[in-house]
Design a protein around this motif. Structure first.
Motif, PDB file in Angstrom:
ATOM      1  N   PHE A  35      15.412  33.629  70.636  1.00 24.89           N
ATOM      2  CA  PHE A  35      16.607  33.255  69.868  1.00 24.89           C
ATOM      3  C   PHE A  35      17.720  34.174  70.349  1.00 24.89           C
ATOM      4  O   PHE A  35      17.706  35.373  70.093  1.00 24.89           O
ATOM      5  CB  PHE A  35      16.334  33.445  68.374  1.00 24.89           C
ATOM      6  N   TRP A  45      27.519  26.987  69.357  1.00 26.37           N
ATOM      7  CA  TRP A  45      27.097  28.130  68.513  1.00 26.37           C
ATOM      8  C   TRP A  45      27.370  29.407  69.305  1.00 26.37           C
ATOM      9  O   TRP A  45      27.623  29.357  70.515  1.00 26.37           O
ATOM     10  CB  TRP A  45      25.617  28.053  68.152  1.00 26.37           C
ATOM     11  N   VAL A  79      14.801  25.790  68.415  1.00 29.95           N
ATOM     12  CA  VAL A  79      15.148  26.644  69.557  1.00 29.95           C
ATOM     13  C   VAL A  79      13.920  26.982  70.410  1.00 29.95           C
ATOM     14  O   VAL A  79      13.877  26.684  71.593  1.00 29.95           O
ATOM     15  CB  VAL A  79      15.817  27.942  69.067  1.00 29.95           C
ATOM     16  N   GLY A 114      25.972  22.085  60.899  1.00 30.80           N
ATOM     17  CA  GLY A 114      26.400  22.935  62.001  1.00 30.80           C
ATOM     18  C   GLY A 114      27.587  22.403  62.766  1.00 30.80           C
ATOM     19  O   GLY A 114      28.680  22.241  62.222  1.00 30.80           O
ATOM     20  N   ASP A 143      28.012  38.622  68.713  1.00 32.26           N
ATOM     21  CA  ASP A 143      27.407  37.834  67.612  1.00 32.26           C
ATOM     22  C   ASP A 143      26.589  38.773  66.736  1.00 32.26           C
ATOM     23  O   ASP A 143      26.564  38.662  65.504  1.00 32.26           O
ATOM     24  CB  ASP A 143      26.514  36.742  68.214  1.00 32.26           C
ATOM     25  N   PRO A 165      22.966  30.449  60.847  1.00 36.22           N
ATOM     26  CA  PRO A 165      23.551  29.716  61.978  1.00 36.22           C
ATOM     27  C   PRO A 165      24.626  28.704  61.597  1.00 36.22           C
ATOM     28  O   PRO A 165      25.669  28.648  62.244  1.00 36.22           O
ATOM     29  CB  PRO A 165      22.348  29.003  62.600  1.00 36.22           C
ATOM     30  N   ASP A 166      24.395  27.901  60.534  1.00 38.27           N
ATOM     31  CA  ASP A 166      25.401  26.882  60.222  1.00 38.27           C
ATOM     32  C   ASP A 166      26.690  27.527  59.728  1.00 38.27           C
ATOM     33  O   ASP A 166      27.788  27.099  60.094  1.00 38.27           O
ATOM     34  CB  ASP A 166      24.849  25.878  59.197  1.00 38.27           C
ATOM     35  N   ASP A 225      27.744  30.539  60.587  1.00 40.20           N
ATOM     36  CA  ASP A 225      28.383  31.209  61.729  1.00 40.20           C
ATOM     37  C   ASP A 225      29.037  30.208  62.677  1.00 40.20           C
ATOM     38  O   ASP A 225      30.109  30.461  63.218  1.00 40.20           O
ATOM     39  CB  ASP A 225      27.360  32.074  62.477  1.00 40.20           C
ATOM     40  N   THR A 226      28.417  29.037  62.841  1.00 38.23           N
ATOM     41  CA  THR A 226      29.051  28.009  63.696  1.00 38.23           C
ATOM     42  C   THR A 226      30.387  27.600  63.092  1.00 38.23           C
ATOM     43  O   THR A 226      31.379  27.416  63.810  1.00 38.23           O
ATOM     44  CB  THR A 226      28.102  26.794  63.834  1.00 38.23           C
ATOM     45  N   LEU A 273      20.791  36.270  70.866  1.00 42.69           N
ATOM     46  CA  LEU A 273      21.825  36.906  70.044  1.00 42.69           C
ATOM     47  C   LEU A 273      22.740  37.709  70.959  1.00 42.69           C
ATOM     48  O   LEU A 273      22.336  38.735  71.515  1.00 42.69           O
ATOM     49  CB  LEU A 273      21.167  37.816  68.997  1.00 42.69           C
ATOM     50  N   ASP A 311      18.681  26.721  57.442  1.00 44.93           N
ATOM     51  CA  ASP A 311      18.366  27.091  58.835  1.00 44.93           C
ATOM     52  C   ASP A 311      18.348  28.599  58.982  1.00 44.93           C
ATOM     53  O   ASP A 311      18.063  29.113  60.052  1.00 44.93           O
ATOM     54  CB  ASP A 311      19.473  26.592  59.783  1.00 44.93           C
ATOM     55  N   PHE A 353      12.488  26.152  60.954  1.00 42.17           N
ATOM     56  CA  PHE A 353      13.460  25.288  61.629  1.00 42.17           C
ATOM     57  C   PHE A 353      13.833  25.843  63.009  1.00 42.17           C
ATOM     58  O   PHE A 353      13.862  25.132  64.004  1.00 42.17           O
ATOM     59  CB  PHE A 353      14.718  25.128  60.773  1.00 42.17           C
ATOM     60  N   GLN A 354      14.130  27.161  63.066  1.00 42.66           N
ATOM     61  CA  GLN A 354      14.578  27.719  64.346  1.00 42.66           C
ATOM     62  C   GLN A 354      13.455  27.684  65.395  1.00 42.66           C
ATOM     63  O   GLN A 354      13.712  27.509  66.587  1.00 42.66           O
ATOM     64  CB  GLN A 354      15.086  29.156  64.170  1.00 42.66           C
TER      65      GLN A 354
END
Ligand code: FO1
Length: 314
Positions: A87, A65, A158, A8, A93, A46-47, A49-50, A89, A35, A153-154
């Motif tokens: 989460f 992020w 998060v 990320g 995004d 996520p990775d 998009d980052t 958003l 992820d 993971f999230q």
């Protein structure tokens, strides 16, 4: 061409520097997708998009992020409707997730969609998901009452704000979490492979959990350079140090070097940890040190230039 194994935020910053340091040479990012999660029926990466947002200069600099100029009207209304909102958003995004999800539903692969998004966001590098298949990082956590349970993971990172004790991390894939042909071709053709300063357990290990990728990287160990994500025992961002600890790896640059010893013949330390160089050399790894903390374009570029120098040392 340089292939970079990416997670990320740290990886996105390194890639930003690499595009400058390897000016005129192709840089290929091989991104962690373990992820990824489907939320609200949307496939979120996520990775990836980052990296898209960082390299297009649109990432939220505070968080690393999401987008910098963002509004939250959809989340506000979703909250009122009693929907899931842990989460976050943002409204803009969401467009990325809507686009990606619609294209996947139309039968496009994650590789094709990522290339389309990289084009739309004006990226000057090829960004490849490590696999088009389903690969998920699963975190086994110990609750206060001592019971151990598995979360995505999230949820760990998060929803639970990476507070729980981590008992184990595993990388679950159904049958088709194979590397993409583009990834295999890039790893074979690259003149060097860089392991970006990402969380080894949460971002790099899932990529190396794909057997054929691990095989190629290990076989090319002499052309692999790994950059430490930990300086003076602490991760620059996120829970890398605590997760390494809980998995029995000393949360230090030496712990990370041990983690990568089978895959990388060279390890870049931060100068603050240069005293560890001898112990790293005993892992049959070349140890080099420089300032690895990237807080602006200049330091990102300097780190990537240092890596380039180490690659060309041979
Ligand atoms: N991280 C958070 O800590 N809180 C969030 O609400 C959150 C939302 C989010 C939305 C889209 C996205 O691409 C990333 C997001 N992240 C959030 C970061 C994400 O959990 C991490 O970037 C990676 O999964 C770990 O590198």
């Amino acid at each position: 061409m340089i292939a970079v194994l990416c997670g990320g935020v740290g990886a996105a910053k390194f890639l930003d520097g690499a595009l400058r340091a390897f000016e005129g040479e192709e840089v290929v990012g091989i991104a962690n997708v373990a992820d990824d999660e489907v939320m609200h029926g949307l496939h979120i990466s996520p990775d990836i998009d980052t990296i898209l947002y960082t390299l297009s200069g649109q990432v939220n600099p505070e968080t690393g992020w999401g987008l910098s100029s963002e509004s939250w009207r959809v989340m506000e209304r979703l909250e009122k409707l009693g929907g899931q909102t842990w989460f976050r958003l943002g409204d803009l995004d969401l467009a990325t997730h809507l686009y990606r999800s619609a294209r996947l539903t139309q039968g496009a692969t994650l590789t094709e969609v990522t290339a389309e998004l990289a084009e739309s966001y004006g990226l000057r590098l090829r960004l490849l998901p490590a696999t088009n298949g389903d690969l998920h990082t699963i975190v086994s956590i110990r609750d206060d009452d001592g019971s151990v349970r598995e979360v995505t993971f999230q949820e760990y990172f998060v929803k639970l704000r990476h507070q729980p004790l981590v008992e184990a991390v595993s990388y679950r894939s159904d049958s088709d979490a194979d590397p993409t042909p583009e990834v295999l071709e890039a790893l074979k053709a690259a003149r060097a492979i860089v392991i970006a300063p990402s969380n080894p357990v949460l971002s790099i290990a899932p990529i190396l959990a794909i057997g054929e990728i691990a095989e190629i990287v290990a076989k090319r160990r002499n052309e692999v350079v790994a950059v430490t994500p930990i300086v003076e025992g602490h991760a620059i961002k996120g829970p890398a140090d605590r997760v390494l600890d809980s998995l029995g790896f000393e949360s230090s640059a030496l712990g990370v070097a041990r983690f990568y010893a089978d895959y990388s013949g060279t390890f870049i330390l931060d100068t603050r940890d240069s005293a560890l160089a001898d112990q790293i050399s005993s892992l049959e790894m070349r140890a080099r040190h420089t300032d690895t903390i990237m807080h602006d374009t200049g330091t990102r570029t300097a780190l990537a230039e240092f890596v380039r120098g180490v690659i060309e040392e041979a």
